[in-house]
Scaffold this active site. Structure first.
Site, PDB file in Angstrom:
ATOM      1  N   LYS A  13       0.577  -0.550   0.111  1.00  0.00           N
ATOM      2  CA  LYS A  13       0.283   0.106   0.041  1.00  0.00           C
ATOM      3  C   LYS A  13       1.319   1.152   0.017  1.00  0.00           C
ATOM      4  O   LYS A  13       0.418   2.545  -1.208  1.00  0.00           O
ATOM      5  CB  LYS A  13      -1.079   0.287   1.456  1.00  0.00           C
ATOM      6  CG  LYS A  13      -2.149  -1.167   1.302  1.00  0.00           C
ATOM      7  CD  LYS A  13      -2.880  -1.133   2.395  1.00  0.00           C
ATOM      8  CE  LYS A  13      -2.346  -0.860   4.007  1.00  0.00           C
ATOM      9  NZ  LYS A  13      -1.407  -2.618   4.144  1.00  0.00           N
ATOM     10  N   ARG A  88      -9.176   0.545   9.603  1.00  0.00           N
ATOM     11  CA  ARG A  88      -8.725  -0.678   9.605  1.00  0.00           C
ATOM     12  C   ARG A  88      -9.587  -1.129  10.174  1.00  0.00           C
ATOM     13  O   ARG A  88      -9.865  -2.877  10.852  1.00  0.00           O
ATOM     14  CB  ARG A  88      -7.373  -0.595  10.171  1.00  0.00           C
ATOM     15  CG  ARG A  88      -6.349  -1.714   9.801  1.00  0.00           C
ATOM     16  CD  ARG A  88      -5.027  -0.835  10.238  1.00  0.00           C
ATOM     17  NE  ARG A  88      -3.799  -1.647  10.697  1.00  0.00           N
ATOM     18  CZ  ARG A  88      -3.246  -1.092  10.258  1.00  0.00           C
ATOM     19  NH1 ARG A  88      -3.341  -0.187   9.606  1.00  0.00           N
ATOM     20  NH2 ARG A  88      -2.086  -1.231   9.970  1.00  0.00           N
ATOM     21  N   ARG A 127      12.367  -6.065   4.515  1.00  0.00           N
ATOM     22  CA  ARG A 127      12.025  -4.353   4.039  1.00  0.00           C
ATOM     23  C   ARG A 127      12.741  -2.976   4.765  1.00  0.00           C
ATOM     24  O   ARG A 127      13.182  -3.194   6.140  1.00  0.00           O
ATOM     25  CB  ARG A 127      10.521  -3.606   3.783  1.00  0.00           C
ATOM     26  CG  ARG A 127       9.727  -3.679   4.769  1.00  0.00           C
ATOM     27  CD  ARG A 127       7.614  -3.359   4.279  1.00  0.00           C
ATOM     28  NE  ARG A 127       7.173  -3.513   5.754  1.00  0.00           N
ATOM     29  CZ  ARG A 127       6.254  -2.972   5.891  1.00  0.00           C
ATOM     30  NH1 ARG A 127       4.695  -2.982   4.825  1.00  0.00           N
ATOM     31  NH2 ARG A 127       5.896  -2.859   6.670  1.00  0.00           N
ATOM     32  N   ARG A 161      11.404  -0.609  10.530  1.00  0.00           N
ATOM     33  CA  ARG A 161      10.910  -0.332  11.066  1.00  0.00           C
ATOM     34  C   ARG A 161      11.031  -1.585  12.511  1.00  0.00           C
ATOM     35  O   ARG A 161      11.050  -2.777  12.686  1.00  0.00           O
ATOM     36  CB  ARG A 161       9.050  -0.573  10.876  1.00  0.00           C
ATOM     37  CG  ARG A 161       8.614   0.411  10.182  1.00  0.00           C
ATOM     38  CD  ARG A 161       7.379   0.250   9.574  1.00  0.00           C
ATOM     39  NE  ARG A 161       6.665   0.143   9.842  1.00  0.00           N
ATOM     40  CZ  ARG A 161       4.944  -0.725   9.411  1.00  0.00           C
ATOM     41  NH1 ARG A 161       5.121  -0.114   8.452  1.00  0.00           N
ATOM     42  NH2 ARG A 161       4.469  -1.450   9.808  1.00  0.00           N
ATOM     43  N   ARG A 172      -0.050  -8.960  13.344  1.00  0.00           N
ATOM     44  CA  ARG A 172      -0.412  -7.736  12.570  1.00  0.00           C
ATOM     45  C   ARG A 172      -1.224  -8.405  11.472  1.00  0.00           C
ATOM     46  O   ARG A 172      -3.057  -7.908  10.652  1.00  0.00           O
ATOM     47  CB  ARG A 172       0.948  -6.746  11.746  1.00  0.00           C
ATOM     48  CG  ARG A 172       1.629  -5.990  12.672  1.00  0.00           C
ATOM     49  CD  ARG A 172       2.861  -5.628  12.272  1.00  0.00           C
ATOM     50  NE  ARG A 172       2.583  -4.591  11.338  1.00  0.00           N
ATOM     51  CZ  ARG A 172       3.307  -4.536  10.060  1.00  0.00           C
ATOM     52  NH1 ARG A 172       4.933  -4.553  11.042  1.00  0.00           N
ATOM     53  NH2 ARG A 172       3.704  -3.482   9.232  1.00  0.00           N
TER      54      ARG A 172
END
Ligand code: AMP
Length: 214
Positions: A13, A88, A127, A161, A172
């Site tokens: 996203k 969400r 990432r 992160r 998550r």
């Protein structure tokens, strides 16, 4: 033009929102980025959300709804915005509807990025982001052209992160499947939900989204 990009953590996203931001001159509104900035600043809000984010759970709805409502009122959102990571939960989606009516705005498209859960664990694990300009990279799928140097700004510092570790990623994904996935039915009923293949190459996903939003 106002859009919602919808999909699990790691679906891409943020990557796609940045591309749409550049292509259409509309603003990416990432609730995750806003909360990370708050946590890093040590503000009252940041203190409230830091532990929740590190555990992979969801921050309370009222807090998120107030934050996004204030952000949409800012001048740079006039041309449009891309919601990334919001709504969400179903109460957030309902609150967004009420908020948009009050502000005389509407969502033009909700784009769902369809992906495979297991692949998300690998994607998220690799990432990292340029500390200077926020450009996103991946150890396997999207390396900088020159190792250790950002393609966009030439920066040499990168960040990962805190919640991108395997355990938190599973929490998550669980939060996504239990609390967020039902929203797709909410938007499908309204007839605004479109989907793209989030497992395709990054350029191909961008092409599919642009075809939908026009
Ligand atoms: P993200 O960057 O979208 O993956 O979000 C990182 C974390 O911020 C999430 O795991 C949640 O703890 C929190 N968060 C971001 N957006 C929301 C939201 N709309 N509602 C509740 N929590 C959120």
């Amino acid at each position: 033009m106002n859009l919602i990009l919808f999909g699990p953590p790691g679906a891409g996203k943020g990557t796609q929102a940045k591309r749409l931001q550049d292509a259409y001159g509309i603003v990416q509104l990432s609730t995750g980025d806003m909360l990370r900035a708050a946590a890093a600043s040590g503000s009252e809000l940041g203190k409230q959300v830091k532990d929740i984010m590190e555990s992979g759970g969801l921050v309370p709805d009222d807090l998120i709804i107030n934050m996004i409502s204030a952000r949409i009122d800012e001048k740079d959102c006039e041309k449009g915005f891309i919601l990334d990571g919001f709504p969400r939960t179903t109460p957030q989606a309902e609150a967004l509807d009420r908020m948009l009516i009050e502000k005389s705005l509407k969502i033009d498209n909700v784009v769902e990025m369809k992906v495979d859960d297991e692949a998300m664990v690998e994607r998220i694990g690799g990432r990292f982001t340029c500390a200077g300009c926020g450009a996103g990279y991946h150890d396997s799928f999207q390396k900088p052209q020159k190792t250790g140097v950002c393609d966009t700004c030439g920066g040499t510092e990168f960040t990962r992160r805190a919640d991108d570790n395997a355990d938190t990623v599973r929490s998550r994904l669980k939060a996504y499947n239990e609390q967020t996935a039902p929203i797709s039915a909410y938007y499908a009923e309204k007839g605004v939900l479109k989907s793209v293949d989030g497992m395709a190459a990054i350029d191909e996903v961008t092409r599919q989204i642009k075809k939908i939003v026009g």
